[in-house]
Enzyme design. Structure first.
Site, PDB file in Angstrom:
ATOM      1  N   ASN A  17      -7.691  16.244 -14.398  1.00 36.14           N
ATOM      2  CA  ASN A  17      -7.233  14.424 -14.781  1.00 36.14           C
ATOM      3  C   ASN A  17      -7.731  13.798 -15.300  1.00 36.14           C
ATOM      4  OD1 ASN A  17      -6.129  13.105 -13.241  1.00 36.14           O
ATOM      5  ND2 ASN A  17      -7.183  11.356 -13.009  1.00 36.14           N
ATOM      6  N   LEU A  41       0.522  11.427  -9.548  1.00 35.63           N
ATOM      7  CA  LEU A  41       0.554   9.731  -9.301  1.00 35.63           C
ATOM      8  C   LEU A  41       0.171   9.912  -7.446  1.00 35.63           C
ATOM      9  CD1 LEU A  41       2.275   7.222 -10.870  1.00 35.63           C
ATOM     10  CD2 LEU A  41      -0.145   8.038 -11.685  1.00 35.63           C
ATOM     11  N   ASP A  79     -10.637   9.796  -8.672  1.00 36.79           N
ATOM     12  CA  ASP A  79     -11.510  10.053 -10.070  1.00 36.79           C
ATOM     13  C   ASP A  79     -12.929  10.213  -9.885  1.00 36.79           C
ATOM     14  OD1 ASP A  79      -8.520   9.436 -11.387  1.00 36.79           O
ATOM     15  OD2 ASP A  79      -9.385   7.497 -10.540  1.00 36.79           O
ATOM     16  N   ASN A  88       2.354  13.295 -21.276  1.00 29.45           N
ATOM     17  CA  ASN A  88       0.809  13.660 -21.300  1.00 29.45           C
ATOM     18  C   ASN A  88       1.379  15.106 -21.580  1.00 29.45           C
ATOM     19  OD1 ASN A  88      -1.989  12.249 -22.232  1.00 29.45           O
ATOM     20  ND2 ASN A  88      -0.812  10.955 -20.021  1.00 29.45           N
ATOM     21  N   GLY A 101       5.812  12.116 -18.664  1.00 28.86           N
ATOM     22  CA  GLY A 101       5.730  13.433 -18.912  1.00 28.86           C
ATOM     23  C   GLY A 101       4.734  12.966 -20.474  1.00 28.86           C
ATOM     24  N   HIS A 109      -7.525   9.884 -16.344  1.00 28.61           N
ATOM     25  CA  HIS A 109      -6.608   8.935 -16.376  1.00 28.61           C
ATOM     26  C   HIS A 109      -7.824   7.766 -17.473  1.00 28.61           C
ATOM     27  CE1 HIS A 109      -8.027   5.759 -13.533  1.00 28.61           C
ATOM     28  NE2 HIS A 109      -8.943   5.525 -14.134  1.00 28.61           N
TER      29      HIS A 109
HETATM   30  C1  GAR Z   1      -0.889   8.210 -18.219  1.00 29.91           C
HETATM   31  O1  GAR Z   1      -1.647   7.044 -18.331  1.00 29.91           O
HETATM   32  C2  GAR Z   1      -1.666   8.608 -17.121  1.00 29.91           C
HETATM   33  O2  GAR Z   1      -3.152   8.430 -18.187  1.00 29.91           O
HETATM   34  C3  GAR Z   1      -1.931   7.782 -16.059  1.00 29.91           C
HETATM   35  O3  GAR Z   1      -0.960   8.139 -15.971  1.00 29.91           O
HETATM   36  C4  GAR Z   1      -0.210   7.531 -17.285  1.00 29.91           C
HETATM   37  C5  GAR Z   1       1.004   8.912 -17.219  1.00 29.91           C
HETATM   38  O4  GAR Z   1       2.287   9.007 -18.636  1.00 29.91           O
HETATM   39  N1  GAR Z   1      -2.726   8.349 -14.394  1.00 29.91           N
HETATM   40  C6  GAR Z   1      -3.102   7.795 -13.805  1.00 29.91           C
HETATM   41  O5  GAR Z   1      -3.458   6.347 -13.890  1.00 29.91           O
HETATM   42  C7  GAR Z   1      -3.929   8.559 -12.961  1.00 29.91           C
HETATM   43  N2  GAR Z   1      -5.056   7.554 -11.976  1.00 29.91           N
HETATM   44  P1  GAR Z   1       2.619  10.239 -18.456  1.00 29.91           P
HETATM   45  O6  GAR Z   1       3.563  10.469 -17.662  1.00 29.91           O
HETATM   46  O7  GAR Z   1       3.927  10.130 -19.763  1.00 29.91           O
HETATM   47  O8  GAR Z   1       1.985  10.997 -19.469  1.00 29.91           O
END
Ligand code: GAR
Length: 201
Positions: free
Chosen positions: A108, A91, A151, A14, A12, A110
């Site tokens: 989203n 995910l 995506d 982001n 989390g 990516h």
């Molecule tokens: C992030 O890097 C995000 O961009 C990626 O998962 C990570 C989650 O980190 N998302 C994907 O790959 C989606 N296809 P977080 O839980 O620390 O935000």
């Protein structure tokens, strides 16, 4: 203010970037009203609790039809009068009934420059492993609208990040987060919420 839900599966960071931007007054058009986790172990739920944002776990049950899972998710979104959804490291593939109900209201993040290293099977560290394996010198992150193609929705914002000698997937992931994801996502939430709230602009 547009009631916004952030959907998460893991650490989390982001979500934290969004919460910090909100606390700093940088997202005036969106209220972070709910965090939905795909599993109860997601550390993102603790971040939500610390920020005083309600958190809830909604996960697809074993053997449950994808549309039925979507209906449960939609019920939660509607009960909470959510007008915008943000997938922040979420995910699970979103069911089509949710995507249809929230057309151009789901963002989203990516961790690559779409259309490179994206689509089915590209998530988290796997994206950075693939970028390093291919030997690209520039990667980055993309915020896009979610449609029925993984995506594949319209691109809202992108930022490039250098790949440096000696990078491991973990080091590259961290740089992409710091330089691109945590900057792009809060800004895209504000920009999208502002446009939805003021459709005449
Ligand atoms: C992030 O890097 C995000 O961009 C990626 O998962 C990570 C989650 O980190 N998302 C994907 O790959 C989606 N296809 P977080 O839980 O620390 O935000």
């Amino acid at each position: 203010m547009l009631r916004t839900a952030v959907l998460v599966s893991g650490g989390g960071t982001n979500l934290q970037a969004i919460l910090d931007a909100k606390a700093a007054g940088k997202i005036p058009h969106a209220e972070i009203a709910l965090v939905i986790a795909s599993n109860g172990r997601a550390y993102a739920l603790e971040r939500a609790a610390k920020a005083g944002v309600p958190g809830i776990v909604v996960h697809k049950e074993k053997g449950e039809a994808i549309e039925a899972y979507g209906e449960r998710l939609l019920a939660v979104l509607r009960e909470n009068r959510i007008g915008l959804c943000v997938l922040a490291g979420f995910l699970t593939i979103l069911p089509e009934n949710v995507i249809r109900a929230y057309d151009h209201r789901i963002l989203n993040i990516h961790p690559s420059l779409i259309p490179s290293f994206c689509g089915k099977g590209f998530y988290g560290l796997k994206v950075h492993e693939a970028a390093l394996e291919r030997g690209v010198k520039v990667t980055g992150a993309t915020v896009h609208f979610v449609n029925e193609i993984p995506d594949g929705g319209g691109i809202i914002a992108q930022k490039a990040v250098a790949v440096l000698p000696g990078d491991t997937p973990e080091i590259l992931q961290r740089r992409v987060m710091e330089e691109a994801e945590w900057v792009l996502l809060p800004a895209a939430v504000e920009e999208t919420a502002r446009k939805i709230e003021n459709p005449e602009l």
